[in-house]
Write an enzyme that holds these catalytic residues in place. Structure first.
Site, PDB file in Angstrom:
ATOM      1  N   HIS A 119       0.820  -1.218   0.000  1.00 39.83           N
ATOM      2  CA  HIS A 119       0.000   0.000   0.000  1.00 39.83           C
ATOM      3  C   HIS A 119       0.854   1.268   0.000  1.00 39.83           C
ATOM      4  O   HIS A 119       0.547   2.211  -0.728  1.00 39.83           O
ATOM      5  CB  HIS A 119      -0.952  -0.018   1.192  1.00 39.83           C
ATOM      6  CG  HIS A 119      -1.844   1.169   1.175  1.00 39.83           C
ATOM      7  ND1 HIS A 119      -2.689   1.439   0.118  1.00 39.83           N
ATOM      8  CD2 HIS A 119      -1.987   2.197   2.036  1.00 39.83           C
ATOM      9  CE1 HIS A 119      -3.325   2.569   0.345  1.00 39.83           C
ATOM     10  NE2 HIS A 119      -2.916   3.052   1.506  1.00 39.83           N
ATOM     11  N   ASP A 158      -7.746   8.414  -7.171  1.00 39.25           N
ATOM     12  CA  ASP A 158      -7.340   9.587  -6.385  1.00 39.25           C
ATOM     13  C   ASP A 158      -5.910   9.967  -6.763  1.00 39.25           C
ATOM     14  O   ASP A 158      -5.225   9.238  -7.487  1.00 39.25           O
ATOM     15  CB  ASP A 158      -7.456   9.312  -4.871  1.00 39.25           C
ATOM     16  CG  ASP A 158      -6.736   8.041  -4.461  1.00 39.25           C
ATOM     17  OD1 ASP A 158      -5.631   7.790  -4.989  1.00 39.25           O
ATOM     18  OD2 ASP A 158      -7.262   7.286  -3.629  1.00 39.25           O
ATOM     19  N   LYS A 181     -12.247  14.883  -6.350  1.00 37.73           N
ATOM     20  CA  LYS A 181     -13.501  14.907  -5.574  1.00 37.73           C
ATOM     21  C   LYS A 181     -13.867  16.340  -5.231  1.00 37.73           C
ATOM     22  O   LYS A 181     -13.042  17.091  -4.739  1.00 37.73           O
ATOM     23  CB  LYS A 181     -13.278  14.161  -4.254  1.00 37.73           C
ATOM     24  CG  LYS A 181     -13.893  12.807  -4.200  1.00 37.73           C
ATOM     25  CD  LYS A 181     -13.798  12.255  -2.779  1.00 37.73           C
ATOM     26  CE  LYS A 181     -13.610  10.754  -2.841  1.00 37.73           C
ATOM     27  NZ  LYS A 181     -13.331  10.138  -1.569  1.00 37.73           N
TER      28      LYS A 181
HETATM   29  C1  R5P Z   1      -6.647   3.447  -0.734  1.00 36.45           C
HETATM   30  O1  R5P Z   1      -5.766   4.210  -0.383  1.00 36.45           O
HETATM   31  C2  R5P Z   1      -6.426   2.329  -1.678  1.00 36.45           C
HETATM   32  O2  R5P Z   1      -5.483   2.624  -2.651  1.00 36.45           O
HETATM   33  C3  R5P Z   1      -7.725   1.951  -2.342  1.00 36.45           C
HETATM   34  O3  R5P Z   1      -8.175   3.062  -3.123  1.00 36.45           O
HETATM   35  C4  R5P Z   1      -8.760   1.625  -1.334  1.00 36.45           C
HETATM   36  O4  R5P Z   1      -8.269   0.672  -0.452  1.00 36.45           O
HETATM   37  C5  R5P Z   1     -10.012   1.114  -2.018  1.00 36.45           C
HETATM   38  O5  R5P Z   1     -10.953   0.856  -1.034  1.00 36.45           O
HETATM   39  P1  R5P Z   1     -12.470   0.583  -1.375  1.00 36.45           P
HETATM   40  O6  R5P Z   1     -12.527  -0.449  -2.461  1.00 36.45           O
HETATM   41  O7  R5P Z   1     -13.012   0.097  -0.071  1.00 36.45           O
HETATM   42  O8  R5P Z   1     -13.093   1.881  -1.806  1.00 36.45           O
END
Ligand code: R5P
Length: 281
Positions: A119, A158, A181
């Protein structure tokens, strides 16, 4: 050298073994009557590659047990998906740095570690051993090529995933942007590509993890209302918790794909070659 994998990573461990032209060890997995996990490994080698994605608490314990079973060998740990990595700092007092706690626990008994699109690369510094991260961004790009989309727009959900999306997009020299956003009211947000227009385009949203699918399903709805022709989603780690895959399909996403760091029915590209490369073979 031999490969050994936890139950969650038996297919990927076998694929890495095939890439390396070596054997995978047969392991017996069971439980004691009280529910505790038990493992017993077949013939080990003096050089072992231990493969285990941490998808839940049981897979973490199986990984710890396999590392201990390999005591006495030179052990390289491969953690294709490292659960707990997202809690990589103390967001409020009283919380653990879970990524550090897990990294340190699995470092004992291993000599080096390989992760896949962890991550945040700072998590690699939490291991008590040298830890290297490999990326599947180019492999996702190669898969998108096979999808035969007309001039797709590659979108990161993002700003944090923008560099990852750029590496994916570079494979086909495709346009790339990230979602921005805007808060409309207390409980309403709007999402749109920051610089480009999605109208009449095939859009592929790419990310490291799809967990609840919340981010991507919201984005897909908005992209459809902005006139996108079709929306696809590709990630490295398909966690798909709480019905995320169905949530994404219900949100109108045409195709959802992930790698085999977590073995899923929609795993379309493998981390095996990258991991074998990082192992120096
Ligand atoms: C966040 O920082 C990760 O890169 C993913 O965008 C995130 O874990 C996605 O989570 P979800 O599928 O629950 O929106």
């Amino acid at each position: 050298m031999k490969l050994i994998g936890t139950e969650a990573s038996q297919i990927l461990a076998s694929r890495i073994a095939d890439e390396l032209g070596t054997a995978v060890v047969d392991v017996k997995f069971s439980r004691f009557p009280d529910g505790e996990l038990y493992v017993c490994a077949g013939g080990l080698d003096d050089e072992m590659v231990i493969v285990g994605s941490i998808v839940d608490s049981d897979s973490l314990v199986q990984l710890l047990l396999l590392i201990d079973a390999c005591e006495g060998s030179h052990n390289i740990l491969v953690v294709p998906y490292m659960g707990y990595a997202r809690q990589d700092k103390r967001f409020k007092a009283g919380e653990p740095i879970s990524a550090r706690a897990v990294a340190l626990a699995i470092s004992r008994g291993a000599d080096a570690c390989i992760t896949v699109n962890i991550h945040d690369r700072k998590v690699n510094s939490y291991f008590g051993i040298s830890a290297t991260d490999v990326s599947l961004a180019a492999d996702i790009g190669a898969h998108i090529k096979t999808m035969d989309l007309d001039d797709p727009l590659i979108l990161a959900p993002d700003d944090g995933a923008a560099a990852f999306a750029e590496t994916v997009a570079a494979v086909g020299n495709w346009d790339c942007d990230h979602l921005d956003k805007t808060r409309i009211s207390g409980d309403e947000v709007s999402m749109a590509p920051k610089n480009l227009c999605a109208a009449n385009r095939s859009v592929v949203i790419v990310d490291d993890i799809i967990s609840t699918g919340g981010t991507i399903s919201t984005a897909a709805g908005m992209l459809a209302s902005q006139g996108a022709r079709d929306v696809h989603a590709a990630c490295v780690h398909g966690v798909f918790t709480t019905g995320a895959y169905a949530r994404l399909k219900a949100a109108g996403i045409k195709e959802i794909v992930c790698s085999d760091t977590i073995e899923r029915g929609c795993s379309q590209y493998s981390a095996a070659l990258r991991i074998a490369g990082a192992l120096g073979r």
